[in-house]
Design a protein around this motif. Structure first.
Motif, mmCIF file in Angstrom:
data_model
loop_
_atom_site.group_PDB
_atom_site.id
_atom_site.type_symbol
_atom_site.label_atom_id
_atom_site.label_comp_id
_atom_site.label_asym_id
_atom_site.label_seq_id
_atom_site.Cartn_x
_atom_site.Cartn_y
_atom_site.Cartn_z
ATOM 1 N N PHE A 155 42.598 127.028 53.185
ATOM 2 C CA PHE A 155 42.625 126.509 54.546
ATOM 3 C C PHE A 155 42.310 127.578 55.595
ATOM 4 C CE2 PHE A 155 45.700 123.986 52.054
ATOM 5 C CZ PHE A 155 45.146 122.731 52.205
ATOM 6 N N VAL A 156 42.859 128.769 55.431
ATOM 7 C CA VAL A 156 42.841 129.768 56.494
ATOM 8 C C VAL A 156 41.456 130.379 56.683
ATOM 9 C CG1 VAL A 156 43.795 131.985 57.253
ATOM 10 C CG2 VAL A 156 45.288 130.273 56.223
ATOM 11 N N LEU A 157 40.824 130.846 55.597
ATOM 12 C CA LEU A 157 39.524 131.515 55.725
ATOM 13 C C LEU A 157 38.436 130.596 56.267
ATOM 14 C CD1 LEU A 157 39.516 133.780 52.538
ATOM 15 C CD2 LEU A 157 39.916 134.447 54.919
ATOM 16 N N PRO A 158 38.320 129.330 55.803
ATOM 17 C CA PRO A 158 37.335 128.440 56.432
ATOM 18 C C PRO A 158 37.593 128.232 57.919
ATOM 19 C CG PRO A 158 38.047 127.541 54.328
ATOM 20 C CD PRO A 158 38.943 128.702 54.614
ATOM 21 N N ALA A 159 38.860 128.175 58.302
ATOM 22 C CA ALA A 159 39.177 128.009 59.724
ATOM 23 C C ALA A 159 38.782 129.250 60.528
ATOM 24 C CB ALA A 159 40.662 127.718 59.901
ATOM 25 N N LEU A 160 38.936 130.441 59.922
ATOM 26 C CA LEU A 160 38.525 131.668 60.613
ATOM 27 C C LEU A 160 37.030 131.668 60.910
ATOM 28 C CD1 LEU A 160 40.560 134.470 58.788
ATOM 29 C CD2 LEU A 160 40.657 133.903 61.228
ATOM 30 N N ALA A 161 36.239 131.110 59.980
ATOM 31 C CA ALA A 161 34.791 131.048 60.200
ATOM 32 C C ALA A 161 34.451 130.215 61.428
ATOM 33 C CB ALA A 161 34.095 130.482 58.962
ATOM 34 N N GLY A 162 35.328 129.263 61.758
ATOM 35 C CA GLY A 162 35.096 128.413 62.919
ATOM 36 C C GLY A 162 35.170 129.144 64.250
ATOM 37 N N LEU A 163 35.640 130.396 64.248
ATOM 38 C CA LEU A 163 35.698 131.175 65.483
ATOM 39 C C LEU A 163 34.309 131.538 66.003
ATOM 40 C CD1 LEU A 163 38.545 133.689 64.515
ATOM 41 C CD2 LEU A 163 38.787 131.613 65.867
ATOM 42 N N LEU A 164 33.315 131.496 65.114
ATOM 43 C CA LEU A 164 31.986 132.006 65.474
ATOM 44 C C LEU A 164 31.321 131.201 66.588
ATOM 45 C CD1 LEU A 164 30.725 132.825 61.874
ATOM 46 C CD2 LEU A 164 31.222 134.470 63.700
ATOM 47 N N LEU A 165 31.555 129.881 66.626
ATOM 48 C CA LEU A 165 30.959 129.077 67.692
ATOM 49 C C LEU A 165 31.427 129.556 69.053
ATOM 50 C CD1 LEU A 165 29.398 126.641 68.830
ATOM 51 C CD2 LEU A 165 31.446 125.256 68.438
ATOM 52 N N ASN A 166 32.727 129.753 69.193
ATOM 53 C CA ASN A 166 33.261 130.202 70.473
ATOM 54 C C ASN A 166 32.768 131.605 70.828
ATOM 55 O OD1 ASN A 166 34.790 127.889 71.160
ATOM 56 N ND2 ASN A 166 36.381 128.499 69.726
ATOM 57 N N VAL A 167 32.673 132.482 69.837
ATOM 58 C CA VAL A 167 32.200 133.843 70.095
ATOM 59 C C VAL A 167 30.772 133.819 70.638
ATOM 60 C CG1 VAL A 167 31.576 136.028 69.002
ATOM 61 C CG2 VAL A 167 33.731 134.921 68.412
ATOM 62 N N CYS A 168 29.892 133.041 70.004
ATOM 63 C CA CYS A 168 28.491 132.978 70.438
ATOM 64 C C CYS A 168 28.357 132.336 71.821
ATOM 65 C CB CYS A 168 27.667 132.196 69.411
ATOM 66 S SG CYS A 168 27.453 133.048 67.838
ATOM 67 N N GLU A 203 28.065 130.778 60.550
ATOM 68 C CA GLU A 203 29.199 130.145 59.879
ATOM 69 C C GLU A 203 28.828 129.671 58.479
ATOM 70 O OE1 GLU A 203 32.728 126.887 60.864
ATOM 71 O OE2 GLU A 203 31.209 127.377 62.373
ATOM 72 N N LEU A 204 27.610 129.129 58.334
ATOM 73 C CA LEU A 204 27.155 128.724 57.005
ATOM 74 C C LEU A 204 27.089 129.919 56.060
ATOM 75 C CD1 LEU A 204 24.292 126.097 57.505
ATOM 76 C CD2 LEU A 204 26.456 125.786 56.297
ATOM 77 N N ALA A 205 26.669 131.070 56.569
ATOM 78 C CA ALA A 205 26.597 132.268 55.729
ATOM 79 C C ALA A 205 27.985 132.687 55.255
ATOM 80 C CB ALA A 205 25.937 133.409 56.509
ATOM 81 N N VAL A 206 28.975 132.635 56.154
ATOM 82 C CA VAL A 206 30.349 133.006 55.781
ATOM 83 C C VAL A 206 30.914 132.033 54.746
ATOM 84 C CG1 VAL A 206 32.712 133.246 56.643
ATOM 85 C CG2 VAL A 206 30.801 134.160 57.976
ATOM 86 N N LEU A 207 30.708 130.742 54.972
ATOM 87 C CA LEU A 207 31.239 129.748 54.042
ATOM 88 C C LEU A 207 30.558 129.833 52.673
ATOM 89 C CD1 LEU A 207 31.663 126.616 56.335
ATOM 90 C CD2 LEU A 207 33.418 128.174 55.524
ATOM 91 N N SER A 208 29.302 130.270 52.643
ATOM 92 C CA SER A 208 28.619 130.448 51.355
ATOM 93 C C SER A 208 29.306 131.526 50.528
ATOM 94 C CB SER A 208 27.150 130.818 51.590
ATOM 95 O OG SER A 208 26.465 129.776 52.244
#
Length: 525
Positions: A155-168, A203-208
């Protein structure tokens, strides 16, 4: 361990990551308010960005992602990881083809229509749409991959990847703060759209990488492409939800179209108020709902229906204990929050009044919006997708009718009120149907908790508001802008009074939350 007791710990860890994301999202909205304001530019951008998000809710983390969790959970328990990977690969391949077609079908008409549109807010929206629309492909794939990882109890690591939208987006908005947004709004909306696309790729790269760790990298082969039994299985599970989500997104489009037809501020007001309302829902309800669905699907696959019900209502009670006071707090102090966060730059007093009006009516619905995440899990975990969809469609139709009926007298407030009323109705009907199908459930005790929490939250709200007025009159409390210090002190009063009354009423959920905090504190010390 009793069923569901470990879920609160898992949910709090997930909630913390979502909290970080929501804090970044809130900072993003503060920048948006300062740079884009609350008028036609923000209305155009929020409406254009709404389109890929609609498909995300339908084909990403919405119906398809929701159906994927019980499908993968049951496959893992009954058939093993290899079979789960094959099914996931097939779904991902066909979903990519479908999303590419949808992107072209939306972007091309926008390009063709734009030259013939005269109203500026609509013209800006149509200019941004073709650029931002490819994000539909990225975000839906991200949603499906995240659902797979949730099925594997990650749960935690996929949610961390979601931070990238806000950062960009924050980086793009910061660049626009140097005057680009005001000089060339159409060009700046394209910059924001490109930032959104970049975040999706990252985000796709991180989730891969996470998929590789779980040995779930999809196989792109002819066998995976022609695995039609997996397609039929996911369609059987997801089709009812897809119909319901499509109806819901049509409702959202209707709401946004109604708001865009009211004035330049109405759509932006709904966006800003919606961000504040979904801050607590995103932190707690999404976390509770995601963890609950994964855990409940697992025990249902093992035939432990009683454990599923225990998990469901334990999560429901904990979520209500958190969201009811948050809703009441927003009723009393929502305008203060909007003023503190957004009233600067291009966000003026007119935008503040419009947003505060919508926020007031939305705030009543926070517990219902949050509870829906748990209520539908009682159906989805058992692969019963049709019933919540039929109920949802009926409520959606009612929502549109109410919004149209109230728009003249209440403007954007009527849209918010209609959404709140239908959210409560949706929950009540679903709980009634669950009770009729499964028999005995702790509905009375849950309703009693809701009423108790609402009463003590109301008392806390009046006490905090009264103290706020007193703090405003005290010398030295006005040295910070926007009555920041009186608001902070009054918020502390709200929290203290609520906790004291919760102990007095002997609400057991307060002990669950405090014990979790104590364990974390003593472990670190």
């Amino acid at each position: 361990m009793a069923p569901g007791k470990g879920m609160f710990k898992s949910t709090m860890g997930y909630s913390f990551v979502i909290f970080l994301s929501r804090v970044l999202g809130l900072f993003r909205e503060i920048l948006s308010a300062q740079i884009l304001g609350g008028g036609l530019v923000m209305s155009a951008w929020s409406s254009a960005f709404l389109l890929p998000n609609l498909f995300r809710r339908i084909l990403g983390e919405g119906a398809l992602g929701t159906a994927l969790i019980p499908l993968i959970s049951h496959t893992l328990e009954l058939e093993g990881p290899a079979s789960a990977r094959r099914k996931f690969s097939t779904i991902l391949i066909w979903l990519t083809f479908l999303l590419a077609v949808i992107t072209v079908a939306v972007a091309v008409p926008a390009l063709l229509i734009e030259p013939h549109v005269a109203v500026e807010r609509w013209k800006l929206m149509l200019l941004a749409t073709p650029v931002v629309m490819p994000y539909c492909v990225f975000i839906c794939l991200i949603g499906v991959i995240t659902s797979l990882l949730n099925s594997l109890r990650s749960f935690v690591l996929p949610a961390l990847a979601g931070l990238l939208l806000n950062v960009c987006l924050i980086a793009a908005l910061a660049w626009g703060a140097f005057g680009t947004a005001r000089e060339n709004p159409a060009g700046f909306l394209r910059v924001l759209s490109v930032a959104v696309l970049l975040s999706g790729l990252l985000e796709l790269a991180v989730l891969s990488v996470l998929l590789k760790r779980k040995n779930m990298i999809p196989e792109f082969s002819k066998a995976a492409l022609l695995n039609f039994p997996a397609i039929r299985e996911i369609l059987r599970l997801a089709l009812p939800g897809l119909i319901g989500m499509i109806a819901l997104q049509i409702s959202l489009i209707c709401d946004r179209a109604i708001a865009m037809s009211i004035d330049d501020n109405a759509a932006a007001a709904l966006t800003y108020s919606d961000r504040l309302i979904y801050l607590p829902i995103g932190i707690f309800a999404v976390a509770f709902g995601t963890v609950s669905l994964a855990e409940m699907s697992r025990v249902v696959a093992l035939g432990q229906l009683k454990s599923m019900l225990i998990m469901m209502f334990r999560s429901m009670r904990q979520l209500l204990f958190i969201t009811v006071p948050l809703g009441v707090y927003m009723i009393f102090f929502g305008r203060n929050l909007l003023e503190i966060l957004f009233l600067r730059g291009a966000f003026d007093e007119t935008a503040l009044n419009a947003s505060a009006y919508a926020l007031f009516w939305y705030a009543f619905g926070i517990p219902a919006f949050a509870a829906t995440k748990i209520t539908v899990s009682g159906f989805y975990s058992r692969k019963w997708m049709r019933t919540p969809v039929l109920v949802s469609v009926c409520c959606i139709v009612l929502n549109v009718i109410l919004s149209l009926s109230l728009m003249d007298s209440m403007k954007q407030g009527g849209i918010a009120l209609a959404t709140t009323v239908t959210a409560y109705l949706n929950n009540l009907v679903l709980l009634y149907l669950l009770h009729r199908e499964l028999g005995r459930m702790p509905l009375r005790s849950t309703a009693r908790l809701f009423l108790q929490t609402a009463v003590i939250s109301g008392i806390s709200g009046f006490a905090a508001r009264f103290s706020y007025r007193g703090f405003c009159l005290l010398p030295g409390f006005g040295f910070l802008p926007k009555q920041l210090l009186p608001w902070f002190c009054a918020s502390c009063v709200f929290g203290i009074v609520f906790l004291l009354l919760a102990f007095l009423f002997r609400i057991r959920e307060v002990n669950t939350v405090l014990n979790m905090v104590k364990r974390r504190f003593f472990r670190r010390s």
